[in-house]
Structure formats: C-alpha cells, structure tokens
Design a protein around this motif. Structure first.
Motif, PDB file in Angstrom:
ATOM      1  N   GLU A 114      98.434  27.763  14.088  1.00 52.70           N
ATOM      2  CA  GLU A 114      98.181  28.705  13.000  1.00 52.70           C
ATOM      3  C   GLU A 114      97.732  27.976  11.734  1.00 52.70           C
ATOM      4  OE1 GLU A 114     100.311  32.566  10.863  1.00 52.70           O
ATOM      5  OE2 GLU A 114     101.466  31.239  12.192  1.00 52.70           O
ATOM      6  N   GLU A 115      98.285  26.821  11.462  1.00 53.41           N
ATOM      7  CA  GLU A 115      97.901  26.057  10.276  1.00 53.41           C
ATOM      8  C   GLU A 115      96.434  25.626  10.367  1.00 53.41           C
ATOM      9  OE1 GLU A 115      98.445  24.491   6.561  1.00 53.41           O
ATOM     10  OE2 GLU A 115      99.874  25.697   7.724  1.00 53.41           O
ATOM     11  N   ASN A 116      96.032  25.211  11.561  1.00 55.85           N
ATOM     12  CA  ASN A 116      94.627  24.837  11.741  1.00 55.85           C
ATOM     13  C   ASN A 116      93.718  26.057  11.723  1.00 55.85           C
ATOM     14  OD1 ASN A 116      94.303  21.758  12.472  1.00 55.85           O
ATOM     15  ND2 ASN A 116      96.166  22.427  13.492  1.00 55.85           N
ATOM     16  N   ALA A 117      94.226  27.169  12.268  1.00 52.84           N
ATOM     17  CA  ALA A 117      93.411  28.381  12.317  1.00 52.84           C
ATOM     18  C   ALA A 117      93.146  28.934  10.914  1.00 52.84           C
ATOM     19  CB  ALA A 117      94.092  29.434  13.184  1.00 52.84           C
ATOM     20  N   ASP A 145      89.139  26.702  24.585  1.00 55.67           N
ATOM     21  CA  ASP A 145      87.840  26.277  25.117  1.00 55.67           C
ATOM     22  C   ASP A 145      86.866  27.442  25.242  1.00 55.67           C
ATOM     23  OD1 ASP A 145      88.511  23.632  25.266  1.00 55.67           O
ATOM     24  OD2 ASP A 145      89.165  23.710  27.358  1.00 55.67           O
ATOM     25  N   ARG A 146      87.361  28.666  25.243  1.00 55.77           N
ATOM     26  CA  ARG A 146      86.508  29.850  25.440  1.00 55.77           C
ATOM     27  C   ARG A 146      86.439  30.709  24.173  1.00 55.77           C
ATOM     28  NH1 ARG A 146      88.760  28.043  29.829  1.00 55.77           N
ATOM     29  NH2 ARG A 146      87.689  28.179  31.850  1.00 55.77           N
ATOM     30  N   MET A 147      86.662  30.093  23.045  1.00 55.30           N
ATOM     31  CA  MET A 147      86.624  30.831  21.790  1.00 55.30           C
ATOM     32  C   MET A 147      85.230  31.421  21.518  1.00 55.30           C
ATOM     33  SD  MET A 147      89.465  31.085  20.075  1.00 55.30           S
ATOM     34  CE  MET A 147      88.829  31.337  18.429  1.00 55.30           C
ATOM     35  N   ASP A 148      84.184  30.712  21.930  1.00 53.20           N
ATOM     36  CA  ASP A 148      82.826  31.196  21.667  1.00 53.20           C
ATOM     37  C   ASP A 148      82.410  32.312  22.615  1.00 53.20           C
ATOM     38  OD1 ASP A 148      82.910  29.568  23.852  1.00 53.20           O
ATOM     39  OD2 ASP A 148      81.018  28.532  23.427  1.00 53.20           O
ATOM     40  N   GLN A 149      83.239  32.615  23.630  1.00 57.63           N
ATOM     41  CA  GLN A 149      82.911  33.655  24.606  1.00 57.63           C
ATOM     42  C   GLN A 149      83.567  34.997  24.292  1.00 57.63           C
ATOM     43  OE1 GLN A 149      83.819  32.185  28.520  1.00 57.63           O
ATOM     44  NE2 GLN A 149      82.709  30.253  28.205  1.00 57.63           N
ATOM     45  N   GLY A 150      84.323  35.058  23.212  1.00 55.76           N
ATOM     46  CA  GLY A 150      84.964  36.310  22.849  1.00 55.76           C
ATOM     47  C   GLY A 150      86.432  36.333  23.220  1.00 55.76           C
ATOM     48  N   LEU A 151      87.188  37.176  22.543  1.00 61.61           N
ATOM     49  CA  LEU A 151      88.641  37.226  22.763  1.00 61.61           C
ATOM     50  C   LEU A 151      89.006  37.784  24.133  1.00 61.61           C
ATOM     51  CD1 LEU A 151      89.906  38.422  19.255  1.00 61.61           C
ATOM     52  CD2 LEU A 151      89.885  36.110  20.205  1.00 61.61           C
ATOM     53  N   ASP A 152      88.149  38.631  24.704  1.00 62.58           N
ATOM     54  CA  ASP A 152      88.455  39.176  26.032  1.00 62.58           C
ATOM     55  C   ASP A 152      88.462  38.062  27.078  1.00 62.58           C
ATOM     56  OD1 ASP A 152      88.681  41.709  25.018  1.00 62.58           O
ATOM     57  OD2 ASP A 152      86.574  42.245  25.422  1.00 62.58           O
ATOM     58  N   ILE A 262      97.533  35.104  16.955  1.00 63.25           N
ATOM     59  CA  ILE A 262      96.941  34.182  15.985  1.00 63.25           C
ATOM     60  C   ILE A 262      95.416  34.218  16.079  1.00 63.25           C
ATOM     61  CG2 ILE A 262      96.685  31.742  15.386  1.00 63.25           C
ATOM     62  CD1 ILE A 262      99.581  31.333  16.263  1.00 63.25           C
ATOM     63  N   LEU A 263      94.901  34.277  17.311  1.00 63.34           N
ATOM     64  CA  LEU A 263      93.443  34.313  17.470  1.00 63.34           C
ATOM     65  C   LEU A 263      92.860  35.604  16.890  1.00 63.34           C
ATOM     66  CD1 LEU A 263      92.891  32.890  21.071  1.00 63.34           C
ATOM     67  CD2 LEU A 263      92.956  31.680  18.895  1.00 63.34           C
ATOM     68  N   VAL A 264      93.527  36.729  17.153  1.00 66.99           N
ATOM     69  CA  VAL A 264      93.039  37.996  16.613  1.00 66.99           C
ATOM     70  C   VAL A 264      93.070  37.999  15.089  1.00 66.99           C
ATOM     71  CG1 VAL A 264      93.521  40.489  16.477  1.00 66.99           C
ATOM     72  CG2 VAL A 264      93.662  39.297  18.675  1.00 66.99           C
ATOM     73  N   LYS A 265      94.065  37.363  14.534  1.00 69.28           N
ATOM     74  CA  LYS A 265      94.252  37.374  13.076  1.00 69.28           C
ATOM     75  C   LYS A 265      93.236  36.492  12.360  1.00 69.28           C
ATOM     76  CE  LYS A 265      97.832  36.568   9.587  1.00 69.28           C
ATOM     77  NZ  LYS A 265      99.251  36.162   9.367  1.00 69.28           N
ATOM     78  N   TYR A 266      92.891  35.339  12.936  1.00 68.49           N
ATOM     79  CA  TYR A 266      92.066  34.378  12.198  1.00 68.49           C
ATOM     80  C   TYR A 266      90.664  34.211  12.781  1.00 68.49           C
ATOM     81  CZ  TYR A 266      96.424  33.060   9.919  1.00 68.49           C
ATOM     82  OH  TYR A 266      97.596  33.082   9.192  1.00 68.49           O
ATOM     83  N   HIS A 267      90.393  34.788  13.948  1.00 67.82           N
ATOM     84  CA  HIS A 267      89.063  34.617  14.539  1.00 67.82           C
ATOM     85  C   HIS A 267      88.070  35.562  13.860  1.00 67.82           C
ATOM     86  CE1 HIS A 267      85.856  35.183  17.605  1.00 67.82           C
ATOM     87  NE2 HIS A 267      86.011  33.862  17.728  1.00 67.82           N
TER      88      HIS A 267
END
Length: 268
Positions: A114-117, A145-152, A262-267
């Motif tokens: 979360e700190e890095n995000a 590793d799949r952050m660029d492919q979307g949260l799904d 965390i991903l939904v909050k900061y992505h």
C-alpha cells in the motif's frame, strides 16, 4: 612366713588380673567397633554398586526390551511397520519445515504494498513481494505482473495461482495418510499370521498348554501394538500439518481480498 607369703602372692595375682581384665575388654570393644565399621562401609559400598548396577540394567533393559520385542514379533512383519514409521516421519519433517518457511507476516507485506501503491510505485511493490518468501507473496507477484491487463485479469490470476499454492501446501499428505493406514494393517496381518502359527503349535503339541497358547498369543499381538503406536505418532503430526495448512490458506484468502482492495483503491 610361708602362709603370709602365699596370701600376699594370691592377692597380688588377683590385683593384676583385675587390672588386666579392663584392658582386654577395651581391646575387645575396640576390635568389635572396628569390625562393625568395616562391615558398614562394605555394606554401603555394596549398596552403591547394586544401585549403579540396577540403573545400568534399567538403562540397558529399555533398548534390550525393544530389540527383544522386535525379534519376538518377527522381523518379516515388524520391518514393514518400522519402514512406515521412518518414511512417514521423513515426510512429516519435510512438510513441517516447508510450512514454517511458508509462513509470512501478511499485514506487514500489505502495508508495504500500500505504501508503494500510494506513490504509484508498482514496480517497487512487485519487488517487495518477490523478495518475500511464502505463498501469499507469490500470489501477489502474479497479480502485479498483470496490472497492465486490467483488474479482472489480476483477480483471475490471483485466484488461479492461489489454487496452485494450496496444492503445493498439501503435497505429500497423501503418502503420509497411506503410511498411517499401512502401519496398523501390517500389524493386524502379522497378528493373524501369528495366531495361525500359535494354533499350529497347539495342534503339533496335541494339547492346549497354557505356555504354548500364551507365548504364541503374545508374539502375535506384538505386531499390532507396534503398528498402532506408529499410526498414533504419525496421526498426531498429520493433524498438526493440517492445522498449519488451514492457517496458511486462511492467510492467503484474507490477504488476496485485501490485496485486491488496495489495487482497486490506487489503480488508475
């Protein structure tokens, strides 16, 4: 003068005898005391030696008893039970070491992610997970590793790799369960064979002798005893491993949910 001389000599001998008597009595008492002391020391030394011998005998008797019971049970039936114990304990030790190394401080890891995000440093979050051991960190790496492919796609990767990690945690449990089942089975089989041999001895003797019956039954039941002891030991550690796996799976599930939050909050 003769009469006076005789009386004087008699009195002198009587006095000398009375003086000598106490001396002889004292020497006899001293000799008696010395003999008693010597006997006491000898008795004490003998008691110490007996105690030491008894302790040594008890120490030796445990190992000798195991060896004797092993031979009495029959090497052909006791050896499979012993192999079940050895292989089962080897797999148990391997699982315990693996599970202990797989334990992770999930909350600390999530705080670091979360700190890095917050700063948008997703690569730093991935490096943090990659440098952390344990299945939870490995799951997070697959998601990052799949952050660029979307949260799904991230969620699918986390779910799929969670199943893979769960299978790794349960590795070799089937073999441990097999040895738990085999140990008493070999014991029961050895007991049945021993009972048949005991009845054969009774038939050969032509008489139901208590000695023949008791000896045969005792030897027949030894394999069952050792088989049950082996199964009990393995079962205790098996349940501990299951409890450890359940704890790690719970960490994986809760950690994955927090990770996705965390991903939904900061992505972006």
């Amino acid at each position: 003068m003769s009469i006076v001389g005789l009386l004087t000599f008699a009195n002198f001998n009587q006095v000398m005898a009375q003086e000598a008597a106490p001396a002889d009595g004292t020497e006899q008492v001293a000799a008696t005391d010395e003999a008693a002391a010597t006997e006491a020391v000898a008795a004490e030394a003998e008691a110490v030696e007996e105690a030491v011998a008894t302790d040594e005998e008890q120490t030796r008797s445990f190992h000798q008893m195991l060896k004797e019971k092993y031979i009495q049970g029959g090497a052909g039936w006791m050896t499979p039970v012993l192999l079940c114990l050895i292989f089962g304990m080897a797999l148990i030790i391997e699982r315990i070491l693996y599970l202990n190394m797989a334990t992770t401080n999930v909350q600390k890891l999530l705080d670091g992610i979360e700190e890095n995000a917050k700063n948008g440093n997703w690569e730093g979050a991935r490096e943090l997970c990659a440098n952390t051991r344990g299945p939870v960190a490995s799951i997070f790496v697959q998601g990052l590793d799949r952050m660029d492919q979307g949260l799904d796609n991230v969620e699918k990767a986390v779910t799929s790799y969670g199943g893979v990690q769960m299978a790794r945690l349960e590795n070799n449990l089937t073999w441990i369960g097999l040895f738990i089942a085999l140990a008493p089975s070999f014991g029961f089989l050895g007991t049945v064979v021993g009972m048949v041999q005991a009845f054969d001895d009774i038939e050969s003797a032509g008489d139901i002798s208590p000695t023949v019956v008791a000896g045969g039954m005792k030897v027949a039941l030894l394999t069952t005893i050792f088989g049950l002891i082996t199964a009990i030991i393995l079962q205790i550690f098996y349940n501990y491993i299951l409890t450890k796996i359940e704890s790690l799976v719970d960490q994986m599930e809760n950690g994955s949910i927090s990770f996705m939050d965390i991903l939904v909050k900061y992505h972006k």
